[in-house]
Design a protein around this motif. Structure first.
Motif, PDB file in Angstrom:
ATOM      1  N   ARG A  79     -38.225 -27.028  19.241  1.00 39.14           N
ATOM      2  CA  ARG A  79     -37.288 -26.535  18.234  1.00 39.14           C
ATOM      3  C   ARG A  79     -36.007 -26.022  18.876  1.00 39.14           C
ATOM      4  O   ARG A  79     -34.909 -26.268  18.363  1.00 39.14           O
ATOM      5  CB  ARG A  79     -37.940 -25.423  17.404  1.00 39.14           C
ATOM      6  CG  ARG A  79     -37.022 -24.838  16.331  1.00 39.14           C
ATOM      7  CD  ARG A  79     -37.741 -23.856  15.434  1.00 39.14           C
ATOM      8  NE  ARG A  79     -38.787 -24.504  14.672  1.00 39.14           N
ATOM      9  CZ  ARG A  79     -39.487 -23.890  13.723  1.00 39.14           C
ATOM     10  NH1 ARG A  79     -39.242 -22.604  13.449  1.00 39.14           N
ATOM     11  NH2 ARG A  79     -40.419 -24.534  13.059  1.00 39.14           N
ATOM     12  N   GLN A  80     -36.127 -25.343  20.012  1.00 39.50           N
ATOM     13  CA  GLN A  80     -34.942 -24.822  20.702  1.00 39.50           C
ATOM     14  C   GLN A  80     -34.089 -25.953  21.271  1.00 39.50           C
ATOM     15  O   GLN A  80     -32.862 -25.890  21.257  1.00 39.50           O
ATOM     16  CB  GLN A  80     -35.354 -23.859  21.808  1.00 39.50           C
ATOM     17  CG  GLN A  80     -35.909 -22.532  21.298  1.00 39.50           C
ATOM     18  CD  GLN A  80     -36.445 -21.651  22.409  1.00 39.50           C
ATOM     19  OE1 GLN A  80     -37.131 -22.132  23.326  1.00 39.50           O
ATOM     20  NE2 GLN A  80     -36.133 -20.371  22.361  1.00 39.50           N
ATOM     21  N   ILE A  81     -34.757 -26.992  21.781  1.00 37.23           N
ATOM     22  CA  ILE A  81     -34.025 -28.144  22.321  1.00 37.23           C
ATOM     23  C   ILE A  81     -33.230 -28.835  21.214  1.00 37.23           C
ATOM     24  O   ILE A  81     -32.041 -29.136  21.375  1.00 37.23           O
ATOM     25  CB  ILE A  81     -35.003 -29.140  22.983  1.00 37.23           C
ATOM     26  CG1 ILE A  81     -35.635 -28.512  24.228  1.00 37.23           C
ATOM     27  CG2 ILE A  81     -34.281 -30.436  23.353  1.00 37.23           C
ATOM     28  CD1 ILE A  81     -36.743 -29.354  24.843  1.00 37.23           C
ATOM     29  N   VAL A  82     -33.897 -29.084  20.095  1.00 34.80           N
ATOM     30  CA  VAL A  82     -33.221 -29.731  18.966  1.00 34.80           C
ATOM     31  C   VAL A  82     -32.122 -28.830  18.415  1.00 34.80           C
ATOM     32  O   VAL A  82     -31.025 -29.305  18.089  1.00 34.80           O
ATOM     33  CB  VAL A  82     -34.240 -30.080  17.863  1.00 34.80           C
ATOM     34  CG1 VAL A  82     -33.521 -30.639  16.631  1.00 34.80           C
ATOM     35  CG2 VAL A  82     -35.249 -31.090  18.384  1.00 34.80           C
ATOM     36  N   LEU A 101     -24.393 -27.824  19.216  1.00 37.71           N
ATOM     37  CA  LEU A 101     -23.264 -28.534  19.832  1.00 37.71           C
ATOM     38  C   LEU A 101     -22.558 -29.407  18.806  1.00 37.71           C
ATOM     39  O   LEU A 101     -21.327 -29.467  18.772  1.00 37.71           O
ATOM     40  CB  LEU A 101     -23.752 -29.392  21.000  1.00 37.71           C
ATOM     41  CG  LEU A 101     -22.674 -30.228  21.705  1.00 37.71           C
ATOM     42  CD1 LEU A 101     -21.572 -29.338  22.270  1.00 37.71           C
ATOM     43  CD2 LEU A 101     -23.280 -31.089  22.802  1.00 37.71           C
ATOM     44  N   ALA A 102     -23.325 -30.071  17.955  1.00 35.79           N
ATOM     45  CA  ALA A 102     -22.729 -30.916  16.923  1.00 35.79           C
ATOM     46  C   ALA A 102     -21.886 -30.092  15.955  1.00 35.79           C
ATOM     47  O   ALA A 102     -20.791 -30.503  15.555  1.00 35.79           O
ATOM     48  CB  ALA A 102     -23.817 -31.663  16.158  1.00 35.79           C
ATOM     49  N   SER A 123     -32.856 -31.920   7.630  1.00 36.67           N
ATOM     50  CA  SER A 123     -32.685 -32.825   8.766  1.00 36.67           C
ATOM     51  C   SER A 123     -33.160 -32.166  10.058  1.00 36.67           C
ATOM     52  O   SER A 123     -33.844 -32.805  10.880  1.00 36.67           O
ATOM     53  CB  SER A 123     -31.210 -33.214   8.895  1.00 36.67           C
ATOM     54  OG  SER A 123     -30.963 -33.899  10.110  1.00 36.67           O
ATOM     55  N   PHE A 124     -32.833 -30.902  10.240  1.00 33.15           N
ATOM     56  CA  PHE A 124     -33.225 -30.195  11.468  1.00 33.15           C
ATOM     57  C   PHE A 124     -34.738 -30.143  11.620  1.00 33.15           C
ATOM     58  O   PHE A 124     -35.289 -30.482  12.675  1.00 33.15           O
ATOM     59  CB  PHE A 124     -32.635 -28.776  11.465  1.00 33.15           C
ATOM     60  CG  PHE A 124     -33.192 -27.900  12.549  1.00 33.15           C
ATOM     61  CD1 PHE A 124     -32.820 -28.082  13.875  1.00 33.15           C
ATOM     62  CD2 PHE A 124     -34.107 -26.901  12.247  1.00 33.15           C
ATOM     63  CE1 PHE A 124     -33.347 -27.282  14.877  1.00 33.15           C
ATOM     64  CE2 PHE A 124     -34.634 -26.089  13.248  1.00 33.15           C
ATOM     65  CZ  PHE A 124     -34.250 -26.281  14.564  1.00 33.15           C
ATOM     66  N   PHE A 125     -35.433 -29.730  10.575  1.00 31.03           N
ATOM     67  CA  PHE A 125     -36.891 -29.592  10.662  1.00 31.03           C
ATOM     68  C   PHE A 125     -37.581 -30.950  10.812  1.00 31.03           C
ATOM     69  O   PHE A 125     -38.586 -31.066  11.538  1.00 31.03           O
ATOM     70  CB  PHE A 125     -37.423 -28.840   9.446  1.00 31.03           C
ATOM     71  CG  PHE A 125     -37.165 -27.358   9.502  1.00 31.03           C
ATOM     72  CD1 PHE A 125     -37.878 -26.567  10.385  1.00 31.03           C
ATOM     73  CD2 PHE A 125     -36.206 -26.765   8.702  1.00 31.03           C
ATOM     74  CE1 PHE A 125     -37.645 -25.190  10.460  1.00 31.03           C
ATOM     75  CE2 PHE A 125     -35.967 -25.400   8.765  1.00 31.03           C
ATOM     76  CZ  PHE A 125     -36.682 -24.613   9.651  1.00 31.03           C
ATOM     77  N   LEU A 126     -37.039 -31.971  10.164  1.00 31.25           N
ATOM     78  CA  LEU A 126     -37.596 -33.312  10.338  1.00 31.25           C
ATOM     79  C   LEU A 126     -37.355 -33.813  11.760  1.00 31.25           C
ATOM     80  O   LEU A 126     -38.224 -34.460  12.367  1.00 31.25           O
ATOM     81  CB  LEU A 126     -36.975 -34.281   9.325  1.00 31.25           C
ATOM     82  CG  LEU A 126     -37.422 -34.127   7.874  1.00 31.25           C
ATOM     83  CD1 LEU A 126     -36.655 -35.103   6.977  1.00 31.25           C
ATOM     84  CD2 LEU A 126     -38.926 -34.369   7.742  1.00 31.25           C
ATOM     85  N   SER A 127     -36.185 -33.512  12.308  1.00 30.51           N
ATOM     86  CA  SER A 127     -35.864 -33.914  13.677  1.00 30.51           C
ATOM     87  C   SER A 127     -36.801 -33.239  14.667  1.00 30.51           C
ATOM     88  O   SER A 127     -37.274 -33.872  15.629  1.00 30.51           O
ATOM     89  CB  SER A 127     -34.408 -33.563  14.012  1.00 30.51           C
ATOM     90  OG  SER A 127     -33.512 -34.303  13.217  1.00 30.51           O
ATOM     91  N   VAL A 128     -37.074 -31.959  14.456  1.00 32.15           N
ATOM     92  CA  VAL A 128     -38.008 -31.238  15.318  1.00 32.15           C
ATOM     93  C   VAL A 128     -39.387 -31.896  15.268  1.00 32.15           C
ATOM     94  O   VAL A 128     -40.028 -32.116  16.300  1.00 32.15           O
ATOM     95  CB  VAL A 128     -38.123 -29.757  14.882  1.00 32.15           C
ATOM     96  CG1 VAL A 128     -39.268 -29.066  15.634  1.00 32.15           C
ATOM     97  CG2 VAL A 128     -36.811 -29.026  15.155  1.00 32.15           C
TER      98      VAL A 128
END
Length: 215
Positions: A82-85, A91-92, A202-207
């Motif tokens: 989660r921290q990496i994502v 940054l984005a 999107s964030f949680f799905l990406s994680v």
């Protein structure tokens, strides 16, 4: 997290190939701004094209990560997935914020020098780039984490083409510009709320999918 952000920034900006891409994009935008001084191009550039440029950052860094298999090394860091994502999303957001400021600068040129819109109207058009860029980021970043750099880039291109074609429809019978110039405040608020919700999803799905990839 700071180290991940700095690494991705370096890979996206400093590496010669990527730096040349940014320089080319900047030169093209400046050149087209000098040539096309119309209201239509003002909306296209400042409301659409420039704001979404910041969302291309992950493509450059993820491409380098896959070449060097750095994503495997990341799992040895004292960081959760989660921290990496989250670092990549931060940054984005920073880059998107930068390009929104660039869009603001070009908007002032179109308003003050080219006089294609009033100050209030021009600022409202410029502000529409905020929900658009967040929505674009939500879709494309999820694509990168789900499919990887190559297929994610294809999704990015497809999303860009869809956005461009949707805007191009305004040249036909259905004028999208009319939507931008009516109830702009309400449209902005609704768009911003939707884009924030999409970005969180999107964030949680990406994680979730990135975690599966790293196992």
């Amino acid at each position: 997290m700071k180290g991940i952000i700095l690494k991705d920034f370096y890979e996206s900006i400093i590496i010669r190939k990527n730096l040349l891409n940014w320089i080319f994009a900047t030169v093209m935008i400046v050149a087209l701004t000098l040539v096309f001084q119309t209201r239509y191009v003002f909306v296209l550039f400042c409301g659409v094209a420039i704001p979404i440029l910041g969302t291309s950052m992950l493509q450059f860094s993820m491409e380098q990560d896959e070449i060097a298999h750095f994503y495997k090394l990341q799992r040895t860091f004292p960081l959760t997935v989660r921290q990496i994502v989250l670092a990549k999303y931060i940054l984005a957001l920073l880059c998107t914020g930068f390009f929104l400021l660039v869009s603001l600068g070009f908007s002032l040129i179109y308003i003050s020098v080219y006089k294609v819109a009033s100050f209030t109207e021009g600022m409202q058009i410029c502000a529409m780039g905020i929900p658009l860029s967040l929505t674009f980021m939500a879709v494309t970043y999820f694509g990168y984490f789900l499919f990887g750099a190559k297929l994610g880039t294809i999704l990015y291109v497809i999303a860009t083409c869809i956005t461009a074609m949707t805007y191009a429809v305004s040249a036909l019978n259905f004028n999208i510009l009319d939507l931008l110039f009516l109830n702009r405040t309400l449209l902005f608020v609704i768009g911003l709320l939707i884009s924030i919700v999409l970005l969180v999803i999107s964030f949680f799905l990406s994680v979730h999918f990135y975690e599966r990839k790293l196992k």
